[in-house]
Design a protein around this motif. Structure first.
Motif, PDB file in Angstrom:
ATOM      1  N   ARG A 211       0.712  -1.271  -0.056  1.00 41.30           N
ATOM      2  CA  ARG A 211       0.043  -0.016  -0.074  1.00 41.30           C
ATOM      3  C   ARG A 211       0.883   1.302  -0.112  1.00 41.30           C
ATOM      4  O   ARG A 211       1.889   1.474   0.551  1.00 41.30           O
ATOM      5  CB  ARG A 211      -0.857   0.129   1.126  1.00 41.30           C
ATOM      6  N   THR A 212       0.452   2.398  -0.690  1.00 41.66           N
ATOM      7  CA  THR A 212       1.119   3.570  -0.653  1.00 41.66           C
ATOM      8  C   THR A 212       0.307   4.617  -0.339  1.00 41.66           C
ATOM      9  O   THR A 212       0.708   5.851  -0.287  1.00 41.66           O
ATOM     10  CB  THR A 212       1.570   3.845  -2.109  1.00 41.66           C
ATOM     11  N   ASP A 213      -0.917   4.386   0.353  1.00 39.72           N
ATOM     12  CA  ASP A 213      -2.032   5.365   0.871  1.00 39.72           C
ATOM     13  C   ASP A 213      -1.800   5.527   2.371  1.00 39.72           C
ATOM     14  O   ASP A 213      -2.565   6.416   2.824  1.00 39.72           O
ATOM     15  CB  ASP A 213      -3.254   5.064   0.556  1.00 39.72           C
ATOM     16  N   LEU A 214      -0.660   4.917   3.040  1.00 43.97           N
ATOM     17  CA  LEU A 214      -0.444   5.352   4.334  1.00 43.97           C
ATOM     18  C   LEU A 214       0.696   6.367   4.407  1.00 43.97           C
ATOM     19  O   LEU A 214       1.267   6.955   3.484  1.00 43.97           O
ATOM     20  CB  LEU A 214       0.116   3.958   5.078  1.00 43.97           C
ATOM     21  N   SER A 215       0.864   6.781   5.785  1.00 44.07           N
ATOM     22  CA  SER A 215       1.859   7.983   5.986  1.00 44.07           C
ATOM     23  C   SER A 215       3.157   7.466   5.362  1.00 44.07           C
ATOM     24  O   SER A 215       3.610   6.656   5.802  1.00 44.07           O
ATOM     25  CB  SER A 215       1.907   8.028   7.275  1.00 44.07           C
ATOM     26  N   GLY A 216       3.826   8.589   4.701  1.00 40.32           N
ATOM     27  CA  GLY A 216       5.004   8.240   4.205  1.00 40.32           C
ATOM     28  C   GLY A 216       5.040   7.482   2.917  1.00 40.32           C
ATOM     29  O   GLY A 216       5.927   7.355   2.074  1.00 40.32           O
ATOM     30  N   GLY A 217       4.009   6.821   2.550  1.00 43.52           N
ATOM     31  CA  GLY A 217       3.664   6.000   1.263  1.00 43.52           C
ATOM     32  C   GLY A 217       4.068   6.855  -0.012  1.00 43.52           C
ATOM     33  O   GLY A 217       3.506   8.034  -0.016  1.00 43.52           O
ATOM     34  N   CYS A 218       4.408   6.450  -1.087  1.00 52.17           N
ATOM     35  CA  CYS A 218       4.645   6.977  -2.537  1.00 52.17           C
ATOM     36  C   CYS A 218       4.441   6.053  -3.496  1.00 52.17           C
ATOM     37  O   CYS A 218       5.523   5.094  -3.438  1.00 52.17           O
ATOM     38  CB  CYS A 218       5.619   7.968  -2.569  1.00 52.17           C
ATOM     39  N   HIS A 219       3.613   5.914  -4.514  1.00 51.78           N
ATOM     40  CA  HIS A 219       3.359   4.949  -5.425  1.00 51.78           C
ATOM     41  C   HIS A 219       4.616   4.750  -6.185  1.00 51.78           C
ATOM     42  O   HIS A 219       5.273   3.854  -6.722  1.00 51.78           O
ATOM     43  CB  HIS A 219       2.183   4.982  -6.284  1.00 51.78           C
ATOM     44  N   ALA A 220       5.002   6.021  -6.837  1.00 51.90           N
ATOM     45  CA  ALA A 220       6.228   6.021  -7.836  1.00 51.90           C
ATOM     46  C   ALA A 220       7.430   5.743  -7.025  1.00 51.90           C
ATOM     47  O   ALA A 220       8.296   4.964  -7.683  1.00 51.90           O
ATOM     48  CB  ALA A 220       6.170   7.537  -8.419  1.00 51.90           C
ATOM     49  N   THR A 221       7.655   6.016  -5.889  1.00 46.73           N
ATOM     50  CA  THR A 221       9.079   5.662  -5.249  1.00 46.73           C
ATOM     51  C   THR A 221       8.921   4.071  -4.973  1.00 46.73           C
ATOM     52  O   THR A 221       9.800   3.553  -5.017  1.00 46.73           O
ATOM     53  CB  THR A 221       8.901   6.298  -3.972  1.00 46.73           C
ATOM     54  N   LEU A 222       7.740   3.638  -4.645  1.00 47.06           N
ATOM     55  CA  LEU A 222       7.367   2.153  -4.492  1.00 47.06           C
ATOM     56  C   LEU A 222       7.967   1.271  -5.771  1.00 47.06           C
ATOM     57  O   LEU A 222       8.831   0.366  -5.798  1.00 47.06           O
ATOM     58  CB  LEU A 222       6.502   1.688  -3.851  1.00 47.06           C
ATOM     59  N   MET A 223       7.540   1.958  -6.800  1.00 48.05           N
ATOM     60  CA  MET A 223       7.644   1.073  -8.214  1.00 48.05           C
ATOM     61  C   MET A 223       9.039   1.160  -8.611  1.00 48.05           C
ATOM     62  O   MET A 223       9.689   0.228  -9.123  1.00 48.05           O
ATOM     63  CB  MET A 223       6.700   1.706  -9.169  1.00 48.05           C
ATOM     64  N   GLU A 224       9.747   2.403  -8.186  1.00 47.14           N
ATOM     65  CA  GLU A 224      11.151   2.565  -8.549  1.00 47.14           C
ATOM     66  C   GLU A 224      11.898   1.550  -7.814  1.00 47.14           C
ATOM     67  O   GLU A 224      12.961   1.104  -8.132  1.00 47.14           O
ATOM     68  CB  GLU A 224      11.598   3.929  -8.400  1.00 47.14           C
ATOM     69  N   SER A 225      11.640   1.228  -6.201  1.00 47.13           N
ATOM     70  CA  SER A 225      12.309   0.428  -5.425  1.00 47.13           C
ATOM     71  C   SER A 225      12.286  -0.966  -6.052  1.00 47.13           C
ATOM     72  O   SER A 225      13.332  -1.779  -6.272  1.00 47.13           O
ATOM     73  CB  SER A 225      11.673   0.535  -4.078  1.00 47.13           C
ATOM     74  N   ILE A 226      10.955  -1.270  -6.581  1.00 48.54           N
ATOM     75  CA  ILE A 226      10.891  -2.620  -7.066  1.00 48.54           C
ATOM     76  C   ILE A 226      11.492  -3.055  -8.462  1.00 48.54           C
ATOM     77  O   ILE A 226      12.307  -3.913  -8.522  1.00 48.54           O
ATOM     78  CB  ILE A 226       9.230  -3.108  -7.498  1.00 48.54           C
ATOM     79  N   THR A 227      11.492  -2.026  -9.151  1.00 50.58           N
ATOM     80  CA  THR A 227      11.874  -2.228 -10.714  1.00 50.58           C
ATOM     81  C   THR A 227      13.509  -1.908 -10.810  1.00 50.58           C
ATOM     82  O   THR A 227      14.163  -2.422 -11.727  1.00 50.58           O
ATOM     83  CB  THR A 227      11.215  -1.143 -11.760  1.00 50.58           C
ATOM     84  N   ARG A 228      14.094  -1.101  -9.710  1.00 50.23           N
ATOM     85  CA  ARG A 228      15.350  -0.825  -9.876  1.00 50.23           C
ATOM     86  C   ARG A 228      16.294  -1.517  -8.933  1.00 50.23           C
ATOM     87  O   ARG A 228      17.549  -1.778  -8.985  1.00 50.23           O
ATOM     88  CB  ARG A 228      15.606   0.862  -9.855  1.00 50.23           C
ATOM     89  N   LYS A 229      15.566  -1.913  -7.983  1.00 46.80           N
ATOM     90  CA  LYS A 229      16.698  -2.693  -6.919  1.00 46.80           C
ATOM     91  C   LYS A 229      16.156  -4.274  -6.970  1.00 46.80           C
ATOM     92  O   LYS A 229      17.029  -4.978  -6.725  1.00 46.80           O
ATOM     93  CB  LYS A 229      16.517  -2.059  -5.353  1.00 46.80           C
ATOM     94  N   LEU A 230      14.804  -4.617  -6.742  1.00 46.26           N
ATOM     95  CA  LEU A 230      14.388  -6.016  -6.455  1.00 46.26           C
ATOM     96  C   LEU A 230      14.470  -6.709  -7.812  1.00 46.26           C
ATOM     97  O   LEU A 230      15.088  -7.911  -7.823  1.00 46.26           O
ATOM     98  CB  LEU A 230      12.968  -6.098  -6.132  1.00 46.26           C
ATOM     99  N   LEU A 231      13.882  -6.107  -8.987  1.00 48.32           N
ATOM    100  CA  LEU A 231      13.815  -7.172  -9.802  1.00 48.32           C
ATOM    101  C   LEU A 231      15.163  -7.418 -10.812  1.00 48.32           C
ATOM    102  O   LEU A 231      15.414  -8.395 -11.195  1.00 48.32           O
ATOM    103  CB  LEU A 231      12.928  -6.688 -11.185  1.00 48.32           C
ATOM    104  N   PRO A 232      16.211  -6.469 -10.685  1.00 47.26           N
ATOM    105  CA  PRO A 232      17.424  -6.759 -11.184  1.00 47.26           C
ATOM    106  C   PRO A 232      18.063  -7.968 -10.264  1.00 47.26           C
ATOM    107  O   PRO A 232      18.932  -8.398 -10.741  1.00 47.26           O
ATOM    108  CB  PRO A 232      18.184  -5.602 -10.897  1.00 47.26           C
ATOM    109  N   LEU A 233      17.671  -8.340  -9.186  1.00 44.56           N
ATOM    110  CA  LEU A 233      18.593  -9.223  -8.614  1.00 44.56           C
ATOM    111  C   LEU A 233      18.313 -10.705  -9.236  1.00 44.56           C
ATOM    112  O   LEU A 233      19.055 -11.738  -9.197  1.00 44.56           O
ATOM    113  CB  LEU A 233      17.785  -9.584  -7.151  1.00 44.56           C
ATOM    114  N   GLY A 234      17.209 -10.775  -9.947  1.00 42.44           N
ATOM    115  CA  GLY A 234      17.017 -12.142 -10.793  1.00 42.44           C
ATOM    116  C   GLY A 234      15.764 -12.738 -10.822  1.00 42.44           C
ATOM    117  O   GLY A 234      15.083 -13.027  -9.426  1.00 42.44           O
ATOM    118  N   ASP A 235      15.360 -13.372 -11.611  1.00 41.90           N
ATOM    119  CA  ASP A 235      14.081 -13.930 -11.900  1.00 41.90           C
ATOM    120  C   ASP A 235      14.069 -15.314 -10.910  1.00 41.90           C
ATOM    121  O   ASP A 235      12.816 -15.719 -10.366  1.00 41.90           O
ATOM    122  CB  ASP A 235      13.544 -14.520 -13.294  1.00 41.90           C
TER     123      ASP A 235
END
Length: 222
Positions: free
Chosen positions: A170-194
């Protein structure tokens, strides 16, 4: 010469769903040493203690992925019971950890205590339990201080509420940000490998490859 495969550290894990949020409190241990860590003790500490006893392991640390009440509500009590240090999350979640009692009252959860870790975690640092070592990824978006614990040898991660099977945090809680979360997933998690499998904060786990191909938040099918 010793075969590298023979020295590869192995882990065991037990998921303990706790509180009305059914949060995946995870008991993770090193099979070689039987040393363990409790990840995100959100509450119902007696249930967590019973799981530790059943697994016959020795807990030496508590790890927090982020500061939301359903992940930290039992951390202070568990630290007192086990007399072990708390590591994580990132310091950006300090304001959440300073308001655990207030957050609990909002959901009718009593007996919660504010808590601060013995060690804040930063991007690129490492933590360990037994012979298992995990690198830290700072992945804000769900909360400002969310962190992911990644073991490259086992191709395994503890992602908290950053990513779920078929969804994202969720990104609708205090301190949440959808764009920031998507960047975390796409630039940090997914590059770890399928091939990287993960345990998340709620519901069943998955692999990064499965989510990359089927998660509607990642495929653009929403």
């Amino acid at each position: 010469m010793t075969d590298a495969s023979e020295t590869k550290a192995k882990a065991g894990a037990a998921i303990i769903p706790v509180t009305l949020f059914q949060q995946n409190c995870t008991l993770l241990w090193c099979e070689t040493t039987r040393k363990a860590v409790v990840v995100d003790p959100g509450g119902e500490v007696p249930q967590i203690l019973a799981a530790i006893k059943q697994a016959e392991v020795t807990v030496e640390k508590i790890w927090l992925t982020h500061g939301h009440i359903d992940h930290v509500g039992g951390a202070a009590d568990l630290r007192d019971d086990l007399k072990v240090p708390i590591e994580g999350p990132h310091r950006a979640d300090k304001y959440l950890l300073n308001n655990v009692v207030t957050s609990g009252e909002m959901f009718g959860m009593t007996g919660m205590r504010d808590v601060l870790p013995d060690r804040w975690l930063e991007e690129g640092e490492t933590v360990s339990v037994g012979e298992l070592s995990f690198s830290i990824l700072h992945c804000p978006g769900h909360s400002p201080g969310s962190v992911v614990y990644f073991n490259d040898q086992m191709r395994f991660a503890l992602v908290g509420d950053v990513l779920f099977k078929g969804s994202i945090g969720r990104t609708d809680l205090s301190g949440g940000c959808h764009a920031t979360l998507m960047e975390s997933i796409t630039r940090k998690l997914l590059p770890l490998g399928d091939d990287v499998s993960f345990i998340c904060g709620h519901g069943p786990g998955s692999t990064l490859g499965h989510e990359r191909l089927s998660n509607p938040f990642l495929t653009g099918d929403l």
